[in-house]
Motif scaffolding. Structure first.
Motif, PDB file in Angstrom:
ATOM      1  N   SER A  64      -5.128 -15.237   1.569  1.00 42.16           N
ATOM      2  CA  SER A  64      -4.123 -13.951   1.390  1.00 42.16           C
ATOM      3  C   SER A  64      -4.059 -13.594   0.011  1.00 42.16           C
ATOM      4  O   SER A  64      -4.103 -12.386  -0.213  1.00 42.16           O
ATOM      5  CB  SER A  64      -3.116 -13.796   2.345  1.00 42.16           C
ATOM      6  OG  SER A  64      -2.089 -14.854   1.883  1.00 42.16           O
ATOM      7  N   ALA A 163      -2.373  -5.747   0.550  1.00 41.68           N
ATOM      8  CA  ALA A 163      -0.781  -6.154   1.235  1.00 41.68           C
ATOM      9  C   ALA A 163       0.118  -5.700   0.273  1.00 41.68           C
ATOM     10  O   ALA A 163       1.267  -5.535   0.779  1.00 41.68           O
ATOM     11  CB  ALA A 163      -0.813  -7.544   1.480  1.00 41.68           C
ATOM     12  N   ILE A 171      -4.180  -8.454   3.426  1.00 38.88           N
ATOM     13  CA  ILE A 171      -3.923  -8.653   4.967  1.00 38.88           C
ATOM     14  C   ILE A 171      -5.250  -8.841   5.355  1.00 38.88           C
ATOM     15  O   ILE A 171      -6.318  -8.419   4.803  1.00 38.88           O
ATOM     16  CB  ILE A 171      -3.632  -7.369   5.523  1.00 38.88           C
ATOM     17  CG1 ILE A 171      -2.119  -7.047   4.885  1.00 38.88           C
ATOM     18  CG2 ILE A 171      -3.609  -7.527   7.081  1.00 38.88           C
ATOM     19  CD1 ILE A 171      -2.049  -5.127   5.244  1.00 38.88           C
ATOM     20  N   SER A 184      -1.157 -11.048   8.447  1.00 42.33           N
ATOM     21  CA  SER A 184      -0.427 -10.033   7.415  1.00 42.33           C
ATOM     22  C   SER A 184      -0.229 -10.720   5.917  1.00 42.33           C
ATOM     23  O   SER A 184      -0.248  -9.962   5.079  1.00 42.33           O
ATOM     24  CB  SER A 184       1.118  -9.933   7.880  1.00 42.33           C
ATOM     25  OG  SER A 184       1.836 -10.992   7.470  1.00 42.33           O
ATOM     26  N   LEU A 187       3.708  -9.275   3.239  1.00 39.60           N
ATOM     27  CA  LEU A 187       3.567  -7.849   2.997  1.00 39.60           C
ATOM     28  C   LEU A 187       4.410  -7.555   1.883  1.00 39.60           C
ATOM     29  O   LEU A 187       5.412  -7.958   1.521  1.00 39.60           O
ATOM     30  CB  LEU A 187       4.045  -7.448   4.128  1.00 39.60           C
ATOM     31  CG  LEU A 187       3.233  -7.649   5.447  1.00 39.60           C
ATOM     32  CD1 LEU A 187       3.860  -7.107   6.822  1.00 39.60           C
ATOM     33  CD2 LEU A 187       1.850  -6.758   5.270  1.00 39.60           C
ATOM     34  N   PRO A 198       1.922  -1.850   1.576  1.00 36.94           N
ATOM     35  CA  PRO A 198       0.882  -2.325   2.557  1.00 36.94           C
ATOM     36  C   PRO A 198      -0.023  -1.432   3.228  1.00 36.94           C
ATOM     37  O   PRO A 198       0.422  -0.727   3.793  1.00 36.94           O
ATOM     38  CB  PRO A 198       1.708  -3.292   3.717  1.00 36.94           C
ATOM     39  CG  PRO A 198       3.243  -3.339   2.763  1.00 36.94           C
ATOM     40  CD  PRO A 198       3.302  -2.143   2.075  1.00 36.94           C
ATOM     41  N   VAL A 209       2.205 -12.559  11.625  1.00 37.13           N
ATOM     42  CA  VAL A 209       3.087 -11.697  10.818  1.00 37.13           C
ATOM     43  C   VAL A 209       4.139 -12.422  10.077  1.00 37.13           C
ATOM     44  O   VAL A 209       4.799 -13.582  10.501  1.00 37.13           O
ATOM     45  CB  VAL A 209       3.749 -10.596  11.294  1.00 37.13           C
ATOM     46  CG1 VAL A 209       4.783 -10.987  12.490  1.00 37.13           C
ATOM     47  CG2 VAL A 209       4.154  -9.626  10.468  1.00 37.13           C
ATOM     48  N   ILE A 406       8.729  -4.525   7.472  1.00 33.64           N
ATOM     49  CA  ILE A 406       7.907  -5.244   8.284  1.00 33.64           C
ATOM     50  C   ILE A 406       7.685  -4.335   9.507  1.00 33.64           C
ATOM     51  O   ILE A 406       6.671  -4.294  10.214  1.00 33.64           O
ATOM     52  CB  ILE A 406       8.435  -6.619   8.720  1.00 33.64           C
ATOM     53  CG1 ILE A 406       8.348  -7.516   7.453  1.00 33.64           C
ATOM     54  CG2 ILE A 406       7.314  -7.418   9.800  1.00 33.64           C
ATOM     55  CD1 ILE A 406       9.094  -8.847   7.738  1.00 33.64           C
ATOM     56  N   TRP A 409       5.459  -1.515   9.062  1.00 27.22           N
ATOM     57  CA  TRP A 409       4.290  -1.660   9.227  1.00 27.22           C
ATOM     58  C   TRP A 409       3.707  -1.819  10.432  1.00 27.22           C
ATOM     59  O   TRP A 409       2.638  -1.435  10.825  1.00 27.22           O
ATOM     60  CB  TRP A 409       3.753  -3.166   8.374  1.00 27.22           C
ATOM     61  CG  TRP A 409       2.518  -3.383   8.091  1.00 27.22           C
ATOM     62  CD1 TRP A 409       1.395  -2.748   7.142  1.00 27.22           C
ATOM     63  CD2 TRP A 409       1.767  -4.534   8.843  1.00 27.22           C
ATOM     64  NE1 TRP A 409       0.348  -3.292   7.492  1.00 27.22           N
ATOM     65  CE2 TRP A 409       0.358  -4.536   8.295  1.00 27.22           C
ATOM     66  CE3 TRP A 409       2.261  -5.368   9.264  1.00 27.22           C
ATOM     67  CZ2 TRP A 409      -0.502  -5.252   8.599  1.00 27.22           C
ATOM     68  CZ3 TRP A 409       1.381  -6.522   9.835  1.00 27.22           C
ATOM     69  CH2 TRP A 409       0.128  -6.479   9.584  1.00 27.22           C
TER      70      TRP A 409
END
Length: 457
Positions: A64, A163, A171, A184, A187, A198, A209, A406, A409
């Motif tokens: 990521s 992200a 992401i 995720s 983020l 994001p 997540v 969060i 999103w």
């Protein structure tokens, strides 16, 4: 009868470190992130345990982003037999070149120090991995452009979406025979001055997540205002502001805010600023090479990052502590666990005129967490250093989305995933986010624990 795909949580479960999630689908194994465990000793010891599956049996790794709690175990994985590709964004590849080599150098230096001073129970003390191991891991990195579908083994595929957490952070969307898995990663923020927000994801059959700030909301105070206040009162006392900062992301954001304050005349234009971190200096070069992945124009990025004098040599770093003039020192590491900032802390912590200013999350068991909790002394180089300097923090400067962000999103999904798995948070944060997702979105979700296995059928 086909075997249902499974997801095994091998790290960042019940903690914010050691991100590792193993997807087994289509007869193949794909590892999402390959991070180091950091923080308290019981977590760090996990780095030395055998990997739960033979590394040679893992077909691919998808990263990521470059932070070591997401990438830092890669050299050990390669050392122990992994031979597949490691997919990541182009900027993550460039940052991993810096971070993994630096981590390996530190591993070797720590082992050498223990051996020379007879401080290890193991004879000899060995590094978790070497520079040569890191170089082999770097050679396996494969760049994947954002929003471009790329094939993976076993009929799987991957697509990366920005992200916003740090440069190159993604992401991760995995297409596999059982459906679509979205991870995720970490983020970023909405309204970050350097990074875009994001990216939105429309659908997921299953979702992983993060929950670092799952039980908290960032302060509404502007980072520039808080930074100006700390610098102004410290300089008036004749002190120095020492900022332990993560070399990738946070150091660059701090330089930007300091540049803005100087441009506006809110702090003295001739106040010396030093970036005392070879890693952060190298990361600035990467940020400049990938200007298109951030909000600043190339010209503004060069101006902002040019606000500081870059300290390259050890002797130059030591000289900063012998100078009595007020100044700002931005140095790594961000949690005061190692690096050049330790020497600055040893010098400035006993000085009541000076300030130690933290600019990011401080994990349990770190010096940074101890100082923010009001410790009267901290242990540095085998001795205890009194804490007389002002201790402050800039929590609003976090590169992690808070609980409200969060949820913002998550509301972008067109429909609820079959199940949402909550990772990368202390137990209280993960459970608080679980309750909000359940109550506000009505989704099926759970906060996972280390070594949990979920069927994705």
């Amino acid at each position: 009868m086909p075997i249902s795909p499974t997801l095994r949580f091998l790290g960042a479960a019940g903690t914010v470190t050691g991100s590792r999630h193993l997807l087994e689908a289509g007869g193949r194994r794909i590892l999402l992130d390959c991070g180091l465990f950091q923080g308290v000793k019981p977590l760090r010891l996990r780095n030395w345990a055998p990997f739960p599956v033979p590394p040679a049996d893992i077909d691919a790794v998808v990263l990521s982003h470059a932070h070591l709690d997401h990438s830092g175990y890669l050299p050990r994985l390669v050392r122990d037999g992994f031979r597949g590709p490691i997919l990541c964004s182009p900027a993550t590849l460039d940052l991993c070149r810096l971070l993994l080599l630096d981590s390996a150098h530190l591993q070797e230096a720590d082992a050498d120090y223990l051996n020379r001073h007879g401080l290890s129970r193991h004879q000899p003390a060995l590094p978790l991995y070497t520079v040569a191991d890191a170089q082999r891991a770097i050679a396996a990195l494969r760049p994947v452009d954002f929003d471009t579908a790329t094939d993976l083994p076993g009929g799987c595929g991957v697509q990366l979406t920005p992200a916003g957490h740090i440069l190159g952070a993604a992401i991760v969307q995995i297409r596999h025979p059982g459906g679509r898995l979205v991870f995720s990663g970490d983020l970023g923020r909405y309204g970050d001055p350097l990074m875009p927000p994001p990216g939105g994801v429309a659908q997921a059959d299953h979702l992983i997540v993060e929950s670092t700030y799952g039980n908290r909301k960032h302060s509404a105070e502007q980072a520039a205002d808080a930074l100006e206040a700390v610098i102004t009162r410290t300089v008036r006392r004749g002190g120095t502001v020492v900022i332990p900062a993560f070399a990738v992301g946070r150091a660059q954001a701090l330089l930007y805010y300091i540049w803005q304050l100087k441009q506006a005349g809110r702090i003295a234009r001739d106040l010396p600023v030093f970036l005392d971190s070879p890693m952060a200096s190298g990361a600035v070069d990467v940020y400049l090479r990938h200007a298109g992945d951030q909000r600043l124009s190339a010209a503004d990025a060069r101006a902002a990052f040019g606000v500081a004098t870059y300290v390259t040599e050890v002797e130059q770093s030591k000289a900063l502590d012998s100078s009595p003039m007020p100044k700002i020192i931005v140095s790594a590491s961000g949690m005061a666990t190692g690096g050049r900032v330790i020497h600055h802390l040893k010098h400035y912590l006993p000085d009541p005129r000076s300030t130690v200013l933290f600019a990011g999350f401080q994990a349990e068991g770190t010096r940074g967490a101890a100082m923010l909790d009001g410790a009267a002394t901290v242990k540095i180089h085998g001795g205890y250093v009194p804490v007389r300097a002002e201790i402050d923090s800039l929590p609003m400067l976090s590169a992690h989305a808070d609980a409200d962000e969060i949820l913002r999103w998550l509301r972008g999904f067109e429909r609820a995933p079959r199940e949402t798995f909550i990772v990368h948070g202390e137990p209280g944060a993960a459970d608080a986010l679980r309750l909000r997702i359940k109550d506000e979105l009505g989704w099926r979700c759970r906060a996972v624990e280390q070594n949990d296995v979920a069927e994705l059928g």
